[in-house]
Motif scaffolding. Structure first.
Motif, PDB file in Angstrom:
ATOM      1  N   LYS A   1      -4.490  25.733   2.321  1.00 25.10           N
ATOM      2  CA  LYS A   1      -3.136  25.029   2.799  1.00 25.10           C
ATOM      3  C   LYS A   1      -1.778  25.266   1.686  1.00 25.10           C
TER       4      LYS A   1
ATOM      5  N   PRO B   1      -3.901  21.057   6.484  1.00 22.09           N
ATOM      6  CA  PRO B   1      -5.213  22.047   6.092  1.00 22.09           C
ATOM      7  C   PRO B   1      -5.472  23.048   6.940  1.00 22.09           C
TER       8      PRO B   1
ATOM      9  N   ALA C   1      -1.971  10.857  -1.177  1.00 24.70           N
ATOM     10  CA  ALA C   1      -2.822  11.853  -0.210  1.00 24.70           C
ATOM     11  C   ALA C   1      -3.784  11.639   0.539  1.00 24.70           C
TER      12      ALA C   1
ATOM     13  N   CYS D   1      -5.255  14.582   7.590  1.00 25.47           N
ATOM     14  CA  CYS D   1      -3.738  14.998   6.874  1.00 25.47           C
ATOM     15  C   CYS D   1      -3.040  14.627   8.314  1.00 25.47           C
ATOM     16  N   PRO D   2      -1.906  13.845   8.063  1.00 28.55           N
ATOM     17  CA  PRO D   2      -0.840  13.519   9.331  1.00 28.55           C
ATOM     18  C   PRO D   2      -0.186  14.588   9.645  1.00 28.55           C
ATOM     19  N   PHE D   3      -0.107  15.820   8.924  1.00 27.08           N
ATOM     20  CA  PHE D   3       0.659  16.849   9.153  1.00 27.08           C
ATOM     21  C   PHE D   3       0.067  18.133   9.779  1.00 27.08           C
TER      22      PHE D   3
ATOM     23  N   CYS E   1      -5.834  13.495   2.423  1.00 26.37           N
ATOM     24  CA  CYS E   1      -6.647  14.724   2.124  1.00 26.37           C
ATOM     25  C   CYS E   1      -7.834  14.574   1.044  1.00 26.37           C
TER      26      CYS E   1
ATOM     27  N   CYS F   1       2.373  21.097   4.142  1.00 24.19           N
ATOM     28  CA  CYS F   1       1.857  20.221   3.429  1.00 24.19           C
ATOM     29  C   CYS F   1       2.876  19.501   2.591  1.00 24.19           C
ATOM     30  N   MET F   2       2.933  18.151   2.760  1.00 25.81           N
ATOM     31  CA  MET F   2       4.132  17.243   2.382  1.00 25.81           C
ATOM     32  C   MET F   2       3.869  16.928   0.765  1.00 25.81           C
ATOM     33  N   HIS F   3       2.645  17.358   0.208  1.00 22.23           N
ATOM     34  CA  HIS F   3       2.277  16.846  -0.974  1.00 22.23           C
ATOM     35  C   HIS F   3       2.493  15.232  -1.235  1.00 22.23           C
ATOM     36  N   CYS F   4       1.914  14.683  -0.345  1.00 21.99           N
ATOM     37  CA  CYS F   4       1.799  13.296  -0.373  1.00 21.99           C
ATOM     38  C   CYS F   4       1.663  12.388  -1.595  1.00 21.99           C
TER      39      CYS F   4
ATOM     40  N   VAL G   1       0.011  18.807  -4.554  1.00 16.05           N
ATOM     41  CA  VAL G   1      -1.420  18.618  -4.319  1.00 16.05           C
ATOM     42  C   VAL G   1      -2.056  20.175  -4.088  1.00 16.05           C
TER      43      VAL G   1
HETATM   44  S1  SF4 Z   1      -2.591  14.979   3.569  1.00 11.07           S
HETATM   45 FE1  SF4 Z   1      -1.715  16.667   4.318  1.00 11.07          FE
HETATM   46  S2  SF4 Z   1       0.386  16.985   3.919  1.00 11.07           S
HETATM   47 FE2  SF4 Z   1      -0.710  15.322   2.521  1.00 11.07          FE
HETATM   48  S3  SF4 Z   1      -1.012  16.112   0.648  1.00 11.07           S
HETATM   49 FE3  SF4 Z   1      -2.893  16.463   1.855  1.00 11.07          FE
HETATM   50  S4  SF4 Z   1      -2.731  18.444   2.958  1.00 11.07           S
HETATM   51 FE4  SF4 Z   1      -0.738  17.849   2.126  1.00 11.07          FE
END
Ligand code: SF4
Ligand code: SF4
Lengths: 89, 382, 207
Positions: C118, C102, C61, C97-99, C63, C55-58, C80
Motif C-alpha cells: 500500500k 491495501p 487506522a 480499509c474504507p478507501f 487496517c 491510503c489516507m494514513h488514518c 501508517v
Molecule cells: S485503513 Fe486504509 S486508508 Fe487507513 S491507514 Fe489503513 S490502509 Fe491507509
C-alpha cells in the motif's frame, strides 16, 4: 391422545428451562460493550529509522520538520501566480 | 402425528432462539448516527448543495442556490456532489482491480468494530468458560460410569467407513480450530510472548494449514451428513431425553436409540447448521480470485469466526462426553465396538433393535484377536 | 509538527492519472498493484468530479486494528506503514480499509494473495532508509530525503496536496475562500457519518 398428554407433560417440564434460556439470551443483549473504535497500540513502537536519522538531516528533527513545511508550502501556486497575495501561510 | 407435531415444536423453539441470537447480534451494531455536516477549516458560508442529477446533463437544478459574495462559481451549475451521498456507490475508475471504482466502503468499519469488539471478547470468554465448566464438572462428578459389569460381548457401533469419516472430520476440525484461534486471538495471547517474527511464522503456516485443510473438512462434513443422518432424525423420545437432560440430573438413563437426544442436537446444530454456515462462509473467504466484494468477505468473516467459535465450544462438550466424560464411549469410535453392557445402559433401544435383528450389530468383520461373539446372531443381516 | 496528510481537491482534479503514474514509476510497484487510483463520481453527469484516492494514513487506522499479526506501525508524523516480512497475506486490512488502499500482488485460490502493498506516503518501510532492500519491498523513501510524496509533487493542477497537515489545510482553505465552493474536504469524516464527524474532520485537516 396419550401422546398429547405426554406432550403437555413434557412441555410443562421444559417450560422453566426455556424461560430461563430465553431470559439469559435476552439479557445478553444488555452486555453491550463500548463500540468506539480504538487503535490497538500493541505494536506501534516498531523499529524503523526516523525520517531525519540520516546524513542529510543528521538526526536534527526540527531541521527536517522545517524542510518539510517549506516544501509543503511550495504546493501553493497562489504564492507564485498572485500579485495581490492573500495572507501568507 | 404426535412425533411430527413435537418435531415442529422443537423446530419452532430453535427458530425462536435463532431470532433472539440474531437480534442480539444486531443490537451490538452501532446505531447509525445522524449525518452531521463536517465542519472543515474553511470559513465559507456553507453552500446549499444541489441534488445530484441522475438524468443526463441538460437538466439544471430547480432551486438555484445563492452564491457567496465574490464567488466565481456558476450559480446552480456544476456544483460538487454531496460527498457523503456518493461514498459506496460504484463510480468510474480507469485503474483496473477489485472495487477500484468504489470511493468509500464503510462496511469495513462495521466489521472491524464487531470483530475486534464483541466477537473477540465474548468468543474468548466462551472458549475459556466452557472447558472450565467441563473440567469442574469432571472434578466434582467424575465420568459417567457403567453400572453393571462388562458382559464381554461386543456390538458394532460404528463401521470402518463411519469411523474414518468421523476422524477425518475430527482431525481437520482440530487443525482448523487451532489455526483459527491463532488468527483471532494470537495477537493478544501469543504475540506478546513470542514476539512478532516468530508469531508471523506460526501464523503464516497456520493460515496455509487452515486454507488447505478447510476443503477437506467441508468434504468430510458432507460425507458425515449422508452417513449419519438416518439415525439422527428427531423422534418423540428424543424430546423426552432432552427434557430430562439425558438423565443427567436424575441419574437414570433415558432409553434412546442409536443416537440420543444430545447427540442429535450436536449433529443438527453443530455439524449441520454450524458446519454448513462455517463452510460456506469459509469458502467465500478462501477464493480471493472469485472477485467477492469486500463487504461480503467481511460479513463472511464475521459469520465464519463467530459460528466457528460456537462450533468449537460445542465440540468441547462433545469431546468431553466422548472421551473422559463417559466410560466406554471412546472405544466405540476408536475401535468401532462397544460392550453390550454399555449399549444397554446408554442406547437400550438401539441394542433392542440389534438384538431383534431389525438392525445389524455386525456390519464388518471383527477385528483380529477379538474372537468374541457379537450380539445375538441377527437374522437377515444386511 | 503536525501530521502528514493528503488532501485531494475534487474541484481541480482532471483525472489525468498523473499521480497514479508517478507512484507506479517512483516505487516500481509490482504489476497489478496500484497504490493510488482516481475515482470519478457522476461520470458524464452534472456535478462530475474526480478524486485521487490512496491510503489516507488514518488516525485510528482500521487496517492496523484488524491485522492478525500486527504488522502495521505508525510513525511520529502519523504515516501508517507496515512490515512485509510479517504480513501473512490474509486480506483483512483490505476488508477493513474504507478507501481500498491495501493491494495484493496475487489473488489465487486457497487464499493466496502474497504480501500486502500500500501507499507508504513515500516513507518506505522498516528497513534501512533507501537501502536496496527497502526500495525493493516498499519503494523509495522520499520523506527521508526531505521530499514530499511523488504523487502530490507531480500533480499538474495541484489538486492533490500532500505533506504537513496544517500547511496543506491552509493552502486549501485559501483556495476555497477564493473560489467560493468545494469546501468539503474528502476523507475519513466523509467516509463515516460518525457522531464525532466534526472532530474527525478537524483531525483530518489540522491535527
Ligand atoms: S485503513 Fe486504509 S486508508 Fe487507513 S491507514 Fe489503513 S490502509 Fe491507509
Ligand atoms: S494482509 Fe498482511 S498486512 Fe493485511 S491484515 Fe493480513 S497480515 Fe496484516
Amino acid at each position: 391422545m396419550i401422546g398429547a398428554g405426554r406432550w403437555q407433560q413434557n412441555a410443562r417440564r421444559a417450560a422453566p428451562v426455556l424461560v430461563f434460556a430465553v431470559s439469559v439470551l435476552g439479557l445478553s443483549g444488555c452486555g453491550e460493550i463500548d463500540q468506539k473504535a480504538k487503535t490497538e497500540k500493541i505494536y506501534s513502537g516498531k523499529k524503523d529509522a526516523e525520517a531525519y536519522d540520516n546524513t542529510k538531516f543528521a538526526g536534527d528533527k526540527s531541521k527536517w520538520e522545517s524542510a518539510m513545511v517549506e516544501r509543503s508550502k511550495t504546493q501553493n501556486e497562489y504564492n507564485r501566480t498572485d500579485t495581490k497575495k492573500p495572507a501568507a501561510n | 402425528m404426535n412425533s411430527k407435531f413435537r418435531n415442529r415444536w422443537v423446530l419452532q423453539l430453535v427458530s425462536v432462539a435463532a431470532v433472539i441470537v440474531a437480534a442480539n447480534v444486531f443490537a451490538q451494531t452501532p446505531a447509525p448516527t445522524a449525518v452531521t455536516a463536517p465542519a472543515n477549516a474553511p470559513v465559507v458560508t456553507p453552500l446549499v448543495v444541489a441534488p445530484i442529477a441522475q438524468t443526463p446533463i441538460v437538466e439544471a437544478p430547480k432551486v438555484i442556490p445563492p452564491l457567496p459574495a465574490g464567488s466565481t462559481a456558476a450559480p446552480g451549475w456544476n456544483l460538487p456532489p454531496k460527498w457523503s451521498d456518493v461514498e459506496s456507490t460504484g463510480q468510474y475508475a480507469s485503474v483496473r482491480g477489485r472495487e477500484t471504482n468504489v470511493l468509500v466502503e464503510d462496511s469495513g468499519q462495521w466489521w472491524r468494530s464487531l470483530r475486534n469488539g464483541p466477537l473477540t471478547f465474548y468468543g474468548g470468554i466462551i472458549l475459556l468458560v466452557i472447558p472450565a465448566v467441563l473440567l469442574t464438572f469432571f472434578a466434582i462428578k467424575g465420568p459417567f460410569r457403567l453400572h453393571d459389569k462388562l458382559s464381554g460381548r461386543l456390538v458394532e457401533r460404528f463401521n470402518s467407513a463411519e469411523r474414518m469419516v468421523h476422524w477425518t472430520m475430527a482431525f481437520s476440525f482440530v487443525a482448523l480450530a487451532f489455526t483459527g484461534i491463532t488468527i483471532l486471538f494470537g495477537k493478544h495471547l501469543l504475540l506478546p510472548i513470542i514476539g512478532p517474527a516468530a508469531f508471523s511464522w506460526i501464523t503464516v503456516i497456520g493460515k496455509n494449514i487452515h486454507n488447505f485443510v478447510g476443503p477437506l473438512f467441508v468434504f468430510s462434513i458432507i460425507a458425515f451428513f449422508f452417513m449419519y443422518v438416518k439415525d439422527n432424525i428427531f423422534t418423540g423420545r428424543d424430546f423426552t431425553w432432552l427434557s430430562k437432560f439425558g438423565g443427567l440430573l436424575s441419574g437414570n438413563h433415558v432409553p434412546s436409540g442409536r443416537f440420543n437426544g444430545g447427540e442429535k442436537m450436536w449433529f443438527w446444530m453443530s455439524i449441520v447448521l454450524f458446519g454448513i454456515l462455517v463452510s460456506v462462509s469459509g469458502l467465500l473467504l478462501l477464493f480471493p480470485n472469485w472477485n467477492t466484494s469486500r463487504e461480503l468477505m467481511a460479513q463472511s468473516n464475521l459469520i465464519h469466526a463467530s459460528l466457528a467459535t460456537l462450533f468449537m465450544a460445542t465440540s468441547l462438550g462433545h469431546i468431553y462426553i466422548g472421551t473422559i466424560g463417559t466410560e466406554g464411549a471412546f472405544q466405540g469410535m476408536k475401535e468401532g465396538y462397544v460392550d453390550e453392557t454399555w449399549a444397554k445402559e446408554h442406547h437400550a433401544l438401539w441394542l433392542e433393535e440389534v438384538k431383534s435383528g431389525k438392525r445389524s450389530g455386525m456390519r464388518s468383520g471383527m477385528p483380529a484377536g477379538k474372537a468374541i461373539a457379537a450380539s445375538q446372531p441377527a437374522a437377515g443381516d444386511d | 509538527m503536525a501530521r502528514m496528510k493528503f488532501i485531494c481537491d475534487a474541484e481541480r482534479c482532471i483525472e489525468c492519472n498523473g499521480c497514479v503514474t508517478a507512484c507506479k514509476s517512483e516505487h516500481e510497484v509490482p504489476w497489478g498493484v496500484n497504490r493510488r487510483r482516481v475515482v470519478t463520481v457522476n461520470d458524464g453527469k452534472v456535478g462530475e468530479r474526480s478524486i485521487s484516492v490512496a491510503c489516507m494514513h488514518c488516525t485510528d487506522a482500521p487496517c492496523m486494528a484488524v491485522c492478525p499479526v500486527d504488522c502495521f506501525y505508525k510513525t511520529e508524523e502519523g504515516v501508517v506503514l507496515h512490515d512485509k516480512d510479517l504480513c501473512i497475506g490474509c486480506g483483512y486490512c483490505f476488508y477493513a480499509c474504507p478507501f481500498g488502499a491495501p493491494q495484493f500482488p496475487q489473488a489465487g485460490a486457497f487464499g493466496l494473495r502474497g504480501k500486502m502493498d500500500k501507499c507508504t506516503f513515500c516513507a518506505g518501510g522498516p528497513e534501512v532508509d533507501n537501502s536496496a532492500e527497502e526500495i525493493k519491498k516498499y519503494g523509495r523513501n522520499r520523506l527521508s530525503e526531505g521530499k514530499l510524496p511523488a504523487c502530490a509533487e507531480m500533480c499538474s493542477t495541484k489538486a492533490l496536496l500532500g505533506g504537513d497537515g496544517e500547511v496543506i489545510a491552509s493552502i486549501y482553505q485559501q483556495r476555497v475562500k477564493r473560489r467560493g465552493k468545494g469546501e468539503e474536504v474528502w476523507g475519513w469524516a466523509m467516509a463515516y457519518n460518525r457522531k464525532d464527524a466534526k472532530s474527525a474532520a478537524k483531525q483530518e485537516v489540522k491535527a
